[in-house]
Design a protein around this motif. Structure first.
Motif, PDB file in Angstrom:
ATOM      1  N   VAL A   5       0.863  -1.193   0.000  1.00 32.90           N
ATOM      2  CA  VAL A   5       0.000   0.000   0.000  1.00 32.90           C
ATOM      3  C   VAL A   5       0.898   1.241   0.000  1.00 32.90           C
ATOM      4  N   ASP A  64      -2.592   6.152  -3.453  1.00 32.75           N
ATOM      5  CA  ASP A  64      -3.799   5.554  -4.041  1.00 32.75           C
ATOM      6  C   ASP A  64      -4.397   4.509  -3.118  1.00 32.75           C
ATOM      7  N   SER A  65      -3.625   4.088  -2.098  1.00 33.93           N
ATOM      8  CA  SER A  65      -4.133   3.069  -1.177  1.00 33.93           C
ATOM      9  C   SER A  65      -3.534   3.309   0.204  1.00 33.93           C
ATOM     10  N   CYS A 102      -8.760   2.574  -0.647  1.00 36.07           N
ATOM     11  CA  CYS A 102      -8.020   2.896  -1.880  1.00 36.07           C
ATOM     12  C   CYS A 102      -8.947   3.662  -2.818  1.00 36.07           C
ATOM     13  N   LYS A 154      -8.540   1.698  -8.099  1.00 38.02           N
ATOM     14  CA  LYS A 154      -7.666   0.658  -7.543  1.00 38.02           C
ATOM     15  C   LYS A 154      -8.511  -0.533  -7.066  1.00 38.02           C
ATOM     16  N   TRP A 205      -8.127  -4.237  -8.342  1.00 37.92           N
ATOM     17  CA  TRP A 205      -7.916  -5.380  -7.457  1.00 37.92           C
ATOM     18  C   TRP A 205      -9.068  -6.389  -7.537  1.00 37.92           C
TER      19      TRP A 205
END
Lengths: 355, 148
Positions: free
Chosen positions: A46, A103-104, A216, A220, A224
């Motif tokens: 992350v 982004d996360s 996130c 994203k 995922w």
């Protein structure tokens, strides 16, 4: 602006005494479970890590650093910490993503409150000149608030007992709950008062444990391939540190934070409140004007288990769980800090569009 | 070789500095040392005891001190059946919100009373001073009920 989603949430059981386990040993199994849920291997996967914990619970300065060490901060990770409930670490992580710096994010909170005398430890968060030297504890301050409500006819002791009974019943479906059972309001009322007007049942238990979440960007989450809930609004507001200057029978800051978070833009199927005392759940429900079409604290809330520094994040996690399970389309999560609902955070979560 | 004595060193965990309490809190605490209680006028004219440095609503710096009475009225109370070691009394007592005469905002302090039924919302109480006053909030040892 990039939309942000929750994609993972895990917590430990709330236990009254974790025994010889230290705080690192409480958090690491929870982190492993949230990594598995999201499909990542560790904190390197992350962009940002933020935790919530309190040195006063552990009785040592910079106690959270042990947690970061155990997490694995080498190669260097971007990391931050709040001396608050992890719900505020969640807030900081949202800011980090909104600013385009990540982004996360991995968020976790942990607390082992059992070794100390929690209500007295928490007295030291108060005004250092007028209140902390008196060692006035959190339960006593909440009792002053409850009596104001009772005296003004805003609640009855039965109303409080019904909140307790519903919490115990709802907690029967919560595998992590510490206090649960088929209890009636009459049974609660039959208890003698502990710190009048409060009964022991009106007061959240002392619990040890931890919780963790991964958030996130929606892009994203879709990359995922994970089910997610979108965080459509969040705000937090603090009131005066002088309890005498506040209307303790209302929660103005919760109402304003909910307005700012966009609560009114849709229906609220589920609300998880951080109400450590039974009367406070009534204050919060009324402050937000929520009615019968909202399921309040279906997890049992913190009356069923109160992880200091983690139960706020758990409120968000409980709403997330219900949304991804399809039990709710939109929900509200609330967290509090300080005496008598002084500081309040509200987040609004909604079902994400199918990827 | 004989067994060495175990080395011992007393250690007190604490802050080794003193803090200046400033013109508002400091004034209140200094008055307590003299067994006086003062409040301060908020932006809307309400008298706040103990005094605050800034108005919580307008953020205005406050400076208009007002002497208030040493008696007042119970606005709310919590009866502590099981006092904790840190608490100011070792037998059951009440924490209370007390509005002093001349004040508009209640303050948190404790009330010494024999039993719960002696205390009620609206009851009159008066300050009891510590034997030695040192400029701490605890210079007011407690409040006690005023006999009618």
């Amino acid at each position: 602006m990039k939309e942000i989603a929750i994609v993972g949430y895990q917590q430990s059981d709330c236990v009254s005494d974790a025994g010889a386990l230290n705080e690192v040993e409480l958090i690491i199994p929870v982190l492993e479970r949230v990594f598995e849920q999201v499909g990542i291997s560790n904190a390197q996967d992350v962009d940002f890590v933020c935790s919530g914990s309190c040195d006063y619970l552990q009785g040592a300065a910079f106690a959270f650093v042990l947690g970061v060490d155990a997490l694995g901060a080498v190669p260097p990770i971007k990391e931050s910490h709040v001396e608050m409930d992890a719900a505020w670490a969640f807030y900081e992580s949202i800011l980090k993503i909104r600013m385009g710096h990540a982004d996360s994010a991995l968020i976790y909170g942990f607390g082992k409150s059992s070794p100390g005398e929690l209500p007295i430890v928490l007295s030291q968060q108060l005004d250092p000149y007028y209140l902390a030297p008196q060692w006035v504890d959190t339960i006593s301050l909440a009792a002053l608030q409850a009596r104001l409500m009772l005296d003004q006819g805003k609640i009855t002791e039965r109303d409080m007992a019904e909140v307790v009974a519903r919490s115990r019943r709802n907690a029967l479906n919560n595998p992590h709950a510490q206090l649960k059972g088929d209890v009636t309001a009459d049974e609660v009322l039959a208890e003698e008062t502990y710190l009048s007007p409060l009964r022991k049942a009106d007061i959240c238990p002392v619990s040890d444990g931890a919780s963790a979440a991964v958030i996130c960007t929606v892009e994203k989450a879709q990359e995922w391939g994970l089910p997610y809930a979108v965080i459509t609004g969040i705000d937090h507001i603090i009131e005066s540190h002088n309890p005498g200057m506040r209307d303790l029978t209302d929660s103005v800051s919760t109402r304003k934070a909910a307005e700012n978070a966009g609560m009114g833009e849709g229906k609220v199927d589920v609300a998880e409140f951080y109400a450590p005392f039974s009367h406070q759940e009534i204050i919060l429900t009324r402050a937000l004007g929520l009615g019968d079409d909202t399921s309040i604290n279906p997890s049992g809330g913190v009356l069923a288990g109160n992880l200091m520094m983690a139960s706020g994040l758990s409120r968000i996690g409980e709403v997330f769980n219900r949304i991804v399970r399809g039990e709710a389309d939109r929900g509200l999560a609330h967290t509090t800090s300080g005496p008598c609902l002084q500081h309040n955070l509200v987040a609004i979560l909604e079902k994400g569009e199918a990827a | 070789m004989s067994q060495p004595d175990i080395l011992n060193q007393a250690f007190e965990l604490g802050f080794t500095y003193t803090r200046s309490t400033g013109p508002v809190v400091g004034r209140f605490l200094t008055e307590l040392k003299k067994r006086n209680i003062v409040g301060i006028k908020a932006s809307d004219g309400r008298v706040v005891v103990p005094p605050m440095e800034y108005d919580p609503d307008t953020a205005e710096a406050l400076s208009d001190f007002v002497a208030v009475g040493q008696e007042g009225e119970v606005v709310s109370f919590a009866w502590v059946k099981h006092p904790r070691e840190a608490h100011p009394m070792d037998k059951p007592f009440a924490w209370a919100l007390i509005k002093l005469d001349g004040a508009d905002v209640p303050m948190v302090h404790c009330i010494a009373a024999k039993q719960e039924s002696d205390v009620s919302t609206g009851a009159r109480v008066k300050a009891v001073w510590a034997d030695d006053t040192i400029g701490f909030i605890t210079d007011i040892r407690c409040f006690e009920l005023v006999k009618e």
